[in-house]
Design an enzyme around this catalytic site. Structure first.
Site, PDB file in Angstrom:
ATOM      1  N   GLU A 169       0.831  -1.213   0.000  1.00 53.91           N
ATOM      2  CA  GLU A 169       0.000   0.000   0.000  1.00 53.91           C
ATOM      3  C   GLU A 169       0.861   1.257   0.000  1.00 53.91           C
ATOM      4  OE1 GLU A 169      -2.917  -0.367  -0.790  1.00 53.91           O
ATOM      5  OE2 GLU A 169      -3.101  -2.501  -0.365  1.00 53.91           O
ATOM      6  N   ASP A 182       3.443  -4.678  -5.601  1.00 55.65           N
ATOM      7  CA  ASP A 182       3.858  -5.999  -5.112  1.00 55.65           C
ATOM      8  C   ASP A 182       5.371  -6.073  -4.952  1.00 55.65           C
ATOM      9  OD1 ASP A 182       1.328  -7.064  -4.896  1.00 55.65           O
ATOM     10  OD2 ASP A 182       1.370  -8.074  -6.839  1.00 55.65           O
TER      11      ASP A 182
END
Length: 769
Positions: A607, A670
């Site tokens: 995030e 990611d």
């Protein structure tokens, strides 16, 4: 390094070898200070100068002196060798094994998920998840299953208990959630009413040509009502959100919408999706019949016209991968300019009706995403028969509301879901459907009950500490980037420092008075499920409209507390972690921190990295969309990300390629999240020392970190669901979220000793952050 007190060290001390010990302990000082002819207290002279003078000194020695020199040299060499061996032993000594009940339990879970017969350097996803996949076929009633699903099932069971326990509620808002749930569970009443609630609503709105007569001149009125009161989005979506270029204020926003299927691809690639298109048409016909449409021969042609109209919409809809540059698609216009752009809609009456009592005039600013779409949809509306337009709008309403009716409609839904997603029909307990719907609509109202039942008091502090460690690690990596100029780097660090953390739940929900104030205008009626759902749609739009003249509020979350997910908000520059995800397998107090950093740590890093992905990077530290990067760094960033576009585009599922451009933002997150979490874990080990290892696995803590990360993504999907994910989901398939990130990690290859050029250690790696 800690001092090691071994038996050999004790023996050396007991021998009273003071001269040698002192020389050893002060070795660095001696080397720095020695000059030719320096003499030690024992009378031994050591010379570091030319070999010729050394040879003359050696020749002048007596035989006794020579023997002493040789003896001292041998003893010194032996001591050095012993100390070196001790150092190696200390470095390679296996950390102690954790044998607590928690460690044994997590070890068992890890082993059951693994397939140790797979070479981790060939296919780490199968190595990490092979056992889990064999033991977890997609359950009946589902199209996909994974660790997220397991956790959501647990959360559902908790919510069920709370909703059925009258003493669990404190506020009136919580009681409204319980009334809503109980009405959903009252199947007897729902079966009694059958299709009547929706048929009455259709008649109230002027009728539907498929089920009966309709009012021929009500296009504008119908559009206003189905948009505001029932939260449908035919033709386009209208909502209120923070202005991307002025994040301190809210603004009306208009975007493309109106497709019944998840993506334009289903309509445009007809051959590949023929089964879905046929199933969708059959579903439309079945709902028409259930609502009193009568003869199928009369219904099917009209439903085909609606499907053809949706196909026309799909033709003018912009693909998601072409909407990633928000600077290009953001357009701020006035209401008057919007009227000129898309004249088929009477915009001022429309906006004043749906935003009532807020007054909208011609100068009202409106952000439009993709002006060309609105221009073309206006032309499409003007060129389409009024009967078809009404049929299409009413179909939007029927599609959204039919699931609140009796079992016949549930059966129709399930039949289409089997075609669409490969979901096997099964008797899923009614309570699961009702818990999901109650949480989806009233998740904040039931939030306090869930938080009290599942969220430990110190969880916020623990999560805050992990976030702080991940931020620190991210900024350390930021400082080493070679492709970014210093000015942009400083601004990026300022943005990272400014990211606001929201953990667990928004504060207002824990104050019964504040919570009741939010839900004051919503009323749930006992035993009338359809009515309660319709009331909620109307209420939620009123809440949305009420935000237009207010400033954005950090307490307004996009996810409810029980959600097993997390997100980054670019206009608020904040990362949000609901209580639902702060549980195993993402975080467990009793687990090794290698697993916690590989779980929730990677989630946090993911995030956080979204603030700097291809879309998030366009927003500054205050959440405003503006060009704050120097051009040289923008170009360098694009070059770095193009590597990932190509990498992920080479992956495929069932012969269908991943869209590396559509998934770019998530792939950047990611990879960046994994890197930041790994670095944070290394910092933690330096500060706290090596962890105990888990029994039986034979893995180091660093290897366990990567294994824990991979096992978070263990999952299975039906072929139909995989296809849907490839064309709609901005995330890569779980398998490639693991393989893609790990194959780019040098540290992973080092810890698992993967040969260069092996599948998990390619020569060419991609790195952005």
């Amino acid at each position: 390094m800690r001092t090691v007190w071994s038996p050999l060290a004790a023996a050396l001390a007991a021998l009273g070898m003071s001269t040698y010990k002192r020389a050893t302990l002060d070795e660095e000082d001696l080397v720095d200070s020695l000059s030719e002819g320096d003499v030690y207290p024992n009378g031994l002279q050591v010379n570091f100068r030319s070999s010729r003078s050394g040879q003359r000194c050696w020749a002048a020695r007596t035989s006794v002196e020579k023997r002493l020199v040789v003896l001292v040299t041998l003893l010194a060499a032996g001591l050095v060798a012993c100390l070196a061996a001790l150092g190696i032993q200390y470095q390679t000594r296996t950390p102690p094994v954790c044998l607590t009940e928690a460690c044994v339990s997590v070890t068992s879970s890890i082993l059951n998920s693994m397939d140790p017969t797979v070479d981790p350097c060939q296919d780490f996803f199968s190595y990490a998840c092979g056992g889990w996949i064999k033991a977890n076929p997609v359950p009946d009633g589902h199209s996909r299953w994974g660790t997220f699903s397991n956790l959501w099932e647990h959360n559902q069971a908790v919510i069920k208990h709370l909703l059925e326990n009258a003493t669990a509620s404190v506020s009136e808002a919580e009681r409204k959630a319980q009334v809503y749930y109980r009405a959903c569970m009252n199947e007897t009443r729902i079966e009694e009413l059958r299709a009547k609630p929706l048929m009455e609503l259709i008649e109230k709105l002027g009728g539907w040509n498929i089920t009966g007569p309709w009012a021929k001149d009500n296009f504008q009125d119908t559009l206003q009502v189905v948009t505001a009161h029932y939260r449908t989005s035919p033709f386009f979506s209208v909502y209120v959100s923070a202005d991307s270029k002025n994040s301190n204020s809210n603004v009306i926003q208009v975007d493309q919408s109106g497709l019944g299927l998840p993506s334009r691809d289903y309509y445009l690639n007809k051959t590949e999706n023929e089964k879905v298109l046929t199933g969708y048409l059959n579903y439309m016909v079945q709902l028409g019949k259930l609502l009193g449409g009568g003869d199928e021969d009369a219904i099917r042609p009209q439903m085909q016209q609606i499907l053809d109209f949706e196909t026309a919409l799909a033709n003018i809809t912009i693909p998601q991968e072409k909407r990633r540059d928000e600077e290009l698609i953001y357009h701020k216009v006035t209401a008057a300019e919007l009227q000129t752009l898309a004249p088929a809609i009477n915009w001022l009456p429309f906006l004043n009706t749906i935003f009532y009592p807020v007054e909208i005039n011609e100068s009202e600013p409106i952000v439009v995403y993709d002006k060309e779409y609105l221009r073309q949809v206006s032309t499409l509306i003007n060129n389409t028969d009024k009967c078809l337009l009404n049929n299409y709008m009413m179909w939007n309403l029927v599609r959204k509301t039919s699931s609140f009716l009796d079992q016949r409609f549930q059966d129709a839904d399930e039949k289409f879901m089997e075609v669409m997603y490969g979901t096997k029909k099964t008797c899923i307990p009614r309570w699961k459907f009702c818990v999901s719907d109650t949480e989806n609509n009233l998740g904040f109202a039931l939030g306090p009950m869930f938080v009290k039942a599942t969220f430990a008091e110190d969880s916020k502090n623990i999560a805050s500490e992990i976030i702080m460690e991940i931020k620190k690690a991210f900024e350390e990596s930021l400082s080493t980037l070679k492709w970014m100029d210093e000015e942009t780097r400083r601004s990026a660090k300022e943005k990272a420092d400014a990211i606001y953390n929201m953990i667990g739940y928004p504060n207002f929900i824990m104050d019964p008075k504040e919570l009741d104030k939010v839900f004051n205008d919503y009323t749930a009626v006992p035993d009338l499920y359809f009515e309660n759902a319709m009331r909620f749609f109307n209420f939620s739009w009123r809440v949305t409209a009420d935000q237009l003249r207010k400033a954005p509020n950090r307490d307004q979350w996009s996810m409810t507390p029980p959600m097993v997910n997390a997100y980054y908000s670019p206009t608020k520059n904040e990362i949000v972690f609901p209580a639902g995800i702060l549980q195993a397998p993402f975080y467990t107090r009793s687990s090794p921190n290698a697993l916690n950093f590989g779980g929730i740590g990677v989630v946090v890093g993911h995030e956080l990295t979204h603030a700097f992905d291809d879309q998030g990077r366009e927003y500054d530290k205050d959440g405003n969309l503006r060009p704050w990067w120097k051009n040289s760094s923008v170009e360098a960033f694009k070059q770095q990300t193009e590597c990932m576009v190509q990498q992920y585009s080479n992956y495929s599922v069932n012969g269908e390629p991943v869209n590396g451009r559509h998934t770019l933002g998530e792939n950047i997150a990611d990879n960046g999240g994994l890197k930041a979490a790994y670095r944070a874990y290394q910092n933690w080990v330096k500060k706290n020392g090596a962890e105990q290892t888990l029994p039986t696995l034979g893995l180091t803590s660093n290897q366990l970190f990567f294994l824990g990360f991979a096992q978070v993504w263990c999952s299975v999907r039906t072929p139909e669901s995989s296809h849907e994910g490839l064309i709609t989901d901005p995330h890569s398939p779980s398998r490639f979220r693991v393989i893609g990130s790990l194959s780019n990690s040098k540290e992973f290859s080092e810890h698992f000793r993967c040969p260069p050029g092996s599948p998990m250690n390619p020569h060419h790696k991609c790195e952005v952050w």
